[in-house]
Design an enzyme around this catalytic site. Structure first.
Site, short mmCIF file in Angstrom:
data_model
loop_
_atom_site.label_atom_id
_atom_site.label_comp_id
_atom_site.label_asym_id
_atom_site.label_seq_id
_atom_site.Cartn_x
_atom_site.Cartn_y
_atom_site.Cartn_z
N GLY A 241 0.79 -1.12 -0.11
CA GLY A 241 0.01 -0.16 0.12
C GLY A 241 0.77 1.20 0.26
CG ASP A 242 -0.14 6.26 -0.06
OD1 ASP A 242 0.34 6.94 -1.27
OD2 ASP A 242 -0.37 6.80 1.21
CG LEU A 243 1.69 4.11 6.03
CD1 LEU A 243 1.98 5.38 6.51
CD2 LEU A 243 1.05 3.03 7.17
CG ASP B 236 -6.40 -18.54 5.43
OD1 ASP B 236 -6.54 -19.02 6.41
OD2 ASP B 236 -6.44 -19.01 4.11
CE LYS C 120 -4.50 10.73 11.18
NZ LYS C 120 -5.65 11.13 10.50
CG ASP D 141 -8.20 12.96 8.11
OD1 ASP D 141 -7.84 11.97 8.39
OD2 ASP D 141 -7.71 13.83 7.31
CG HIS E 133 -2.99 14.97 13.10
ND1 HIS E 133 -2.45 13.83 13.44
CD2 HIS E 133 -3.21 15.11 11.75
CE1 HIS E 133 -2.36 13.17 12.41
NE2 HIS E 133 -2.93 14.05 11.42
CE LYS F 220 -8.16 16.88 3.23
NZ LYS F 220 -7.05 16.87 3.39
N1 LIG Z 1 -0.95 6.47 3.59
C1 LIG Z 1 -0.85 7.24 4.48
O1 LIG Z 1 -0.14 8.19 4.51
C2 LIG Z 1 -1.36 6.90 6.04
C3 LIG Z 1 -1.29 8.03 6.81
C4 LIG Z 1 -1.94 7.76 8.25
C5 LIG Z 1 -2.75 6.54 8.47
N2 LIG Z 1 -2.77 5.57 7.41
C6 LIG Z 1 -3.53 4.58 7.69
O2 LIG Z 1 -2.58 3.42 7.35
C7 LIG Z 1 -3.37 2.20 6.92
C8 LIG Z 1 -2.66 1.91 5.56
O3 LIG Z 1 -2.70 2.99 4.75
P1 LIG Z 1 -2.41 2.73 3.18
O4 LIG Z 1 -2.40 4.22 2.48
O5 LIG Z 1 -1.15 2.09 2.90
O6 LIG Z 1 -3.52 1.98 2.64
P2 LIG Z 1 -3.67 1.31 0.98
O7 LIG Z 1 -2.77 2.01 0.10
O8 LIG Z 1 -5.02 1.02 0.74
O9 LIG Z 1 -3.16 -0.12 1.40
C9 LIG Z 1 -3.79 -1.07 1.97
C10 LIG Z 1 -2.85 -2.49 2.22
O10 LIG Z 1 -3.84 -3.40 2.81
C11 LIG Z 1 -3.90 -4.49 1.94
N3 LIG Z 1 -5.43 -5.16 1.99
C12 LIG Z 1 -6.33 -4.51 1.98
N4 LIG Z 1 -7.65 -5.33 1.95
C13 LIG Z 1 -6.71 -6.62 2.17
C14 LIG Z 1 -7.56 -7.65 2.23
N5 LIG Z 1 -8.75 -8.11 2.64
N6 LIG Z 1 -6.27 -8.95 2.63
C15 LIG Z 1 -5.31 -8.84 2.63
N7 LIG Z 1 -4.58 -7.56 2.21
C16 LIG Z 1 -5.41 -6.30 2.21
C17 LIG Z 1 -3.76 -4.09 0.60
O11 LIG Z 1 -3.29 -5.14 -0.34
P3 LIG Z 1 -3.54 -5.25 -1.84
O12 LIG Z 1 -2.51 -4.08 -2.58
O13 LIG Z 1 -3.20 -6.56 -2.21
O14 LIG Z 1 -4.79 -4.50 -2.01
C18 LIG Z 1 -2.48 -3.03 0.99
O15 LIG Z 1 -1.24 -3.85 0.91
C19 LIG Z 1 -4.90 2.79 6.92
O16 LIG Z 1 -5.38 2.30 8.06
C20 LIG Z 1 -4.59 4.10 6.89
O17 LIG Z 1 -5.69 4.77 7.53
C21 LIG Z 1 -2.13 5.73 6.17
#
Ligand SMILES: NC(=O)c1ccc[n+]([C@@H]2O[C@H](COP(=O)([O-])OP(=O)(O)OC[C@H]3O[C@@H](n4cnc5c(N)ncnc54)[C@H](OP(=O)(O)O)[C@@H]3O)[C@@H](O)[C@H]2O)c1
Length: 447
Positions: A14-16, A83, A141, A228, A233, A318
């Site tokens: 994912g993005d994070l 799983d 969060k 959010d 924050h 925003k």
């Molecule tokens: N991105 C940020 O900057 C940021 C900042 C603060 C908080 N967060 C929090 O951090 C968490 C992750 O954020 P993200 O932005 O990285 O989210 P994301 O880009 O949507 O990535 C989610 C990850 O979870 C996996 N996933 C989702 N559903 C799944 C399932 N049913 N089984 C197995 N894997 C699954 C996805 O795999 P696939 O790629 O295979 O779908 C992906 O690797 C979230 O709770 C978000 O609120 C993120």
């Protein structure tokens, strides 16, 4: 080879992970801030090998990933994290690369919808054993979407893990100037002796963003600015600004004081303003009748002996004029200023958090020359560009603290609980949704 540090990332595609975790880990490794004997296991359901995985991660971020270093310690591991049967091979692998002193960090970079399943699987597969502080769980969060759901998530986690094993990340707390707030306050007599209602007239905590929701429609529309930004924050900043000095500079003492602040908040109900930027309803995947707020403003009082009667203005939104976060402390005028009736300004201490760290204190001064003209001058420091290049990203600091077991910058459950109580109270305040085109319109409504 046995590793001293093993970081296992759930949701590693994912993005994070791409934008924050991998760059931070690469830097910590390159600078030898963490052991060179580290393995980062990236779990995903996609059919990658490690090389393909890293190349795919590079596509998710505009910044260049340090692939030469990452490929030394990252390993992609294919499994379905929801799983339980897939955990056996993961557990066997982790045991084969760790020793009895290894530190294990399980980082949940996943959404809240699968958090409970994954936490249960981690516990049932014995990746984390209750009370073993060498095995810790990290998550981000949102910590629930209201008090009730946050309580549920927390109770679920406490079924499997001790609070000492749980690290809740609010990445804002990793920012340099936020970390500096306590030093500025408590290590400078000129501030500490004047940090109360006798000297301070009002406080602003403003976190402005220039961008819209970008591609976060799915998440943002169910959340909005209040949940959010404010729940996490802004309330964290507020508690650091308003808390009493902790008896010791230690995590639990600091959090005890922060919680007291959040529990003593009194909202000025009439001040609450919710806004939505014009064009929000036309954003991709946003329902045409969405009532989600992209802007929040309110005034709140901290009902403690130190700050009773001082208004704290809280603002975040925003599509505002610029990206800028700061705390601004306005001091009362001196009695001489009042008596002389001159156009003298009150002192202001502005602590800039974003886009760069800076502190600016405005004072009144006589203009050099034969006349008695006065001017406002500024005493300030900014993190200079040469220092700035070396300023660690929030995630570097937070990851290092987890490795070292330092808990100060992570949120304790009672802070979250108190924050949600307060957020639920704000939601009950009567408010309409003002559609805004510019920050100027909002400021006019506030003043
Ligand atoms: N991105 C940020 O900057 C940021 C900042 C603060 C908080 N967060 C929090 O951090 C968490 C992750 O954020 P993200 O932005 O990285 O989210 P994301 O880009 O949507 O990535 C989610 C990850 O979870 C996996 N996933 C989702 N559903 C799944 C399932 N049913 N089984 C197995 N894997 C699954 C996805 O795999 P696939 O790629 O295979 O779908 C992906 O690797 C979230 O709770 C978000 O609120 C993120």
């Amino acid at each position: 080879m046995k590793n001293d540090l093993i970081v296992t990332i759930f949701g590693s595609t994912g993005d994070l992970t791409a934008r924050k975790l991998l760059p931070a880990l690469a830097k910590l490794y390159k600078q030898k801030t963490i052991t060179q004997n580290v393995k980062v296991i990236c779990l995903g359901r996609r059919d990658y090998d490690t090389e393909t995985y890293l190349n795919e991660m590079q596509k998710l971020t505009s910044k260049s990933l340090d692939l030469p270093h990452l490929s030394k310690f990252v390993e992609y591991f294919k499994m379905q994290i929801t799983d339980l049967t897939d955990y056996q091979k993961l557990n066997t692998y982790i045991r084969s690369i760790s020793n009895e002193h290894s530190k294990h960090i399980y980082y949940l970079a996943i959404g809240p919808e699968i958090l409970a399943d994954v936490a249960k699987n981690i516990s049932e597969s014995k990746l984390i054993e209750f009370n073993n502080t060498n095995q810790v769980l990290v998550f981000e969060k949102p910590f629930g979407h209201n008090l009730e759901s946050a309580v549920k998530v927390n109770q679920m986690l406490w079924n499997y893990f001790d609070e000492k094993q749980i690290y809740r990340i609010d990445h804002y707390l990793g920012k340099e100037m936020i970390q500096n707030l306590m030093t500025l306050r408590f290590a400078n007599r000129i501030f500490e002796d004047t940090w109360d209602s006798k000297s301070i007239e009002s406080v602003k905590i403003f976190v402005k963003e220039e961008e819209g929701i970008l591609n976060r429609a799915g998440y943002y529309d169910t959340s909005g600015a209040l949940k959010d930004m404010v729940q996490s924050h802004l309330l964290q900043i507020l508690s650091l600004v308003a808390m009493d000095p902790p008896n010791l500079y230690e995590s639990d003492y600091i959090k005890d004081e922060k919680v007291k602040v959040i529990r003593s908040l009194n909202i000025d109900k009439k001040s609450v303003l919710f806004g939505q930027y014009k064009g929000y309803l036309e954003e991709l995947n946003i329902p045409k009748d969405s009532k989600t707020e992209t802007f929040v403003y309110f005034r709140v009082f901290v009902n403690t002996p130190r700050f009773r009667g001082v208004p704290f203005e809280i603002l975040t939104g925003k599509k505002l004029s610029q990206k800028e976060s700061y705390v601004e402390i306005s001091y009362h005028k001196t009695s001489e200023q009042e008596k002389w009736n001159l156009p003298l300004h009150s002192n202001k201490l502005r602590i800039l958090i974003n886009p760069k760290g800076a502190v600016d204190l405005s004072i009144n001064s006589k203009m050099p020359g034969l006349k008695d003209n006065l001017e406002v001058v500024h005493l300030n420091f900014t993190t200079t560009p040469s220092v700035e290049g070396n300023i660690p990203e929030a995630y570097e600091k937070l990851l290092l603290d987890i490795v070292e077991g330092s808990r100060t910058l992570f949120t304790r459950w009672d802070e979250i609980e108190a924050s949600w109580h307060f957020i639920d109270e704000i939601k009950k305040c009567p408010h309409s949704l003002f559609v805004y085109e510019s920050e100027h319109e909002l400021m006019e409504k506030i003043n």
